[in-house]
Write an enzyme that holds these catalytic residues in place. Structure first.
Site, PDB file in Angstrom:
ATOM      1  N   SER A   1     -11.148  -1.133  -0.610  1.00  0.00           N
ATOM      2  CA  SER A   1      -9.865  -1.102   0.105  1.00  0.00           C
ATOM      3  C   SER A   1     -10.053  -1.438   1.571  1.00  0.00           C
ATOM      4  O   SER A   1      -9.169  -2.020   2.201  1.00  0.00           O
ATOM      5  CB  SER A   1      -9.243   0.296   0.032  1.00  0.00           C
ATOM      6  OG  SER A   1      -8.449   0.453  -1.098  1.00  0.00           O
TER       7      SER A   1
ATOM      8  N   HIS B   1      -3.830   5.907   3.534  1.00  0.00           N
ATOM      9  CA  HIS B   1      -4.472   4.689   3.044  1.00  0.00           C
ATOM     10  C   HIS B   1      -3.821   3.423   3.617  1.00  0.00           C
ATOM     11  O   HIS B   1      -4.498   2.521   4.115  1.00  0.00           O
ATOM     12  CB  HIS B   1      -4.413   4.684   1.519  1.00  0.00           C
ATOM     13  CG  HIS B   1      -5.291   3.691   0.847  1.00  0.00           C
ATOM     14  ND1 HIS B   1      -4.843   2.447   0.455  1.00  0.00           N
ATOM     15  CD2 HIS B   1      -6.581   3.751   0.459  1.00  0.00           C
ATOM     16  CE1 HIS B   1      -5.821   1.788  -0.143  1.00  0.00           C
ATOM     17  NE2 HIS B   1      -6.896   2.567  -0.151  1.00  0.00           N
TER      18      HIS B   1
ATOM     19  N   ASP C   1       0.847  -1.189   0.000  1.00  0.00           N
ATOM     20  CA  ASP C   1       0.000   0.000   0.000  1.00  0.00           C
ATOM     21  C   ASP C   1       0.887   1.246   0.000  1.00  0.00           C
ATOM     22  O   ASP C   1       1.958   1.230  -0.592  1.00  0.00           O
ATOM     23  CB  ASP C   1      -0.919  -0.056   1.233  1.00  0.00           C
ATOM     24  CG  ASP C   1      -2.253   0.622   1.025  1.00  0.00           C
ATOM     25  OD1 ASP C   1      -2.269   1.832   0.734  1.00  0.00           O
ATOM     26  OD2 ASP C   1      -3.296  -0.050   1.155  1.00  0.00           O
TER      27      ASP C   1
END
Length: 298
Positions: free
Chosen positions: A247, A90, A59
């Site tokens: 996600s 994120h 990520d």
């Protein structure tokens, strides 16, 4: 390649979903307990914690100084020419769901699943949330080389099946690893790459009512996870955030996979994939929308 957060943020704005400034360290005692996602996946009563299992999160990196991860074992690598330290958010959020604390200190909801897994943080997306196919593949190869039983990828592109991703997924299976990837947020469009490869588990998103998220891609889907209004870790000084996307569903599946892997050394690669699908909670929607159903902890 792009992390799916940016798309999810745009969708969240359209849906009126809170995406920034969600629950943070100043929340009151009334929110203590576990997130709705952990409860839906039967994580709170599970006695497993991922100890002895390696979980790679590919990520935007991770906030390595996050206080709720103090003392945790981290192995890091970057493939984008930037430090692993996450300046995006994120990667810290997805890592938190998969491997964060089940019972963080203070009046904070438990948001993590495999709280004692060894975390492999591979930075394959830059601090702006983008990366190339070569960078992503390099991260996948690194995770397989390190024999990470679980490889969690909350990223993707609107692209057809790519042989390189399929080959990487097969290499993972051959080495007792399992790649789990986000289906994508361009629903009802088709599952994106790399999740659309036959050797990789594609994860769809559902909401708190276990309804398919409208943004979740359709088609080649193996399993579903909680992906709407998900509370997890975030880089300092904010510490936590509540956001949405496939996600967010993916690390729920990855974390539960780590718990299953801990139950038996036989549950690796394809066998672990089969166990996840066989134990999923059936949902009254087509397999092209939710796959086998909602992932469940052992």
């Amino acid at each position: 390649m792009k992390g799916v957060l940016h798309t999810a943020q745009m969708i969240a704005r359209d849906l009126g979903v809170r995406e920034e400034g969600g629950l943070d360290a100043e929340v009151g005692p009334e929110v203590a307990g576990a997130t709705w996602g952990l409860i839906a996946c039967k994580v709170p009563p599970c006695t497993r914690d991922g100890n002895g299992i390696k979980v790679a999160v590919l990520d935007t990196g991770f906030d390595l100084g996050h206080p709720e991860f103090a003392g945790r074992a981290f192995t890091t690598a970057t493939f984008v020419g930037q430090p692993v330290q996450d300046l995006h958010g994120h990667g810290t959020h997805t890592t938190g769901t998969a491997c964060g604390p089940k019972t963080p200190p203070g009046p904070i909801q438990g948001y993590g699943i495999a709280g004692k897994a060894q975390i492999f943080s591979g930075k394959v997306l830059t601090n702006s949330g983008t990366g190339t196919q070569a960078q992503v593949l390099a991260g996948m190869n690194w995770a397989v080389t390190n024999k990470c039983e679980i490889i969690s990828m909350s990223l993707g592109a609107n692209a057809p099946v790519h042989p390189a991703y399929t080959a990487a997924g097969q290499a993972a299976l051959n080495n007792g690893c399992l790649i789990i990837a986000a289906a994508g947020n361009s629903g009802p469009g088709p599952t994106g790459a790399p999740a659309n490869s036959p050797t990789i588990v594609a994860v769809a998103a559902v909401d708190i009512n276990l309804q398919p998220a409208p943004f979740s891609c359709r088609g080649k889907i193996e399993i579903a996870g909680p992906g709407v209004n998900v509370f997890s870790s975030w880089p300092r000084p904010q510490l936590h955030n509540t956001i949405s996307g496939t996600s967010m569903a993916t690390p729920h599946v990855s974390g539960c996979a780590a718990l299953w892997a801990q139950t038996s050394p036989a549950l690796r690669g394809a066998a672990l994939r089969a166990k996840l699908l066989a134990t999923a909670r059936h949902l009254p929607f087509p397999a092209s929308v939710v796959g086998a159903g909602l992932v469940q902890a052992p």
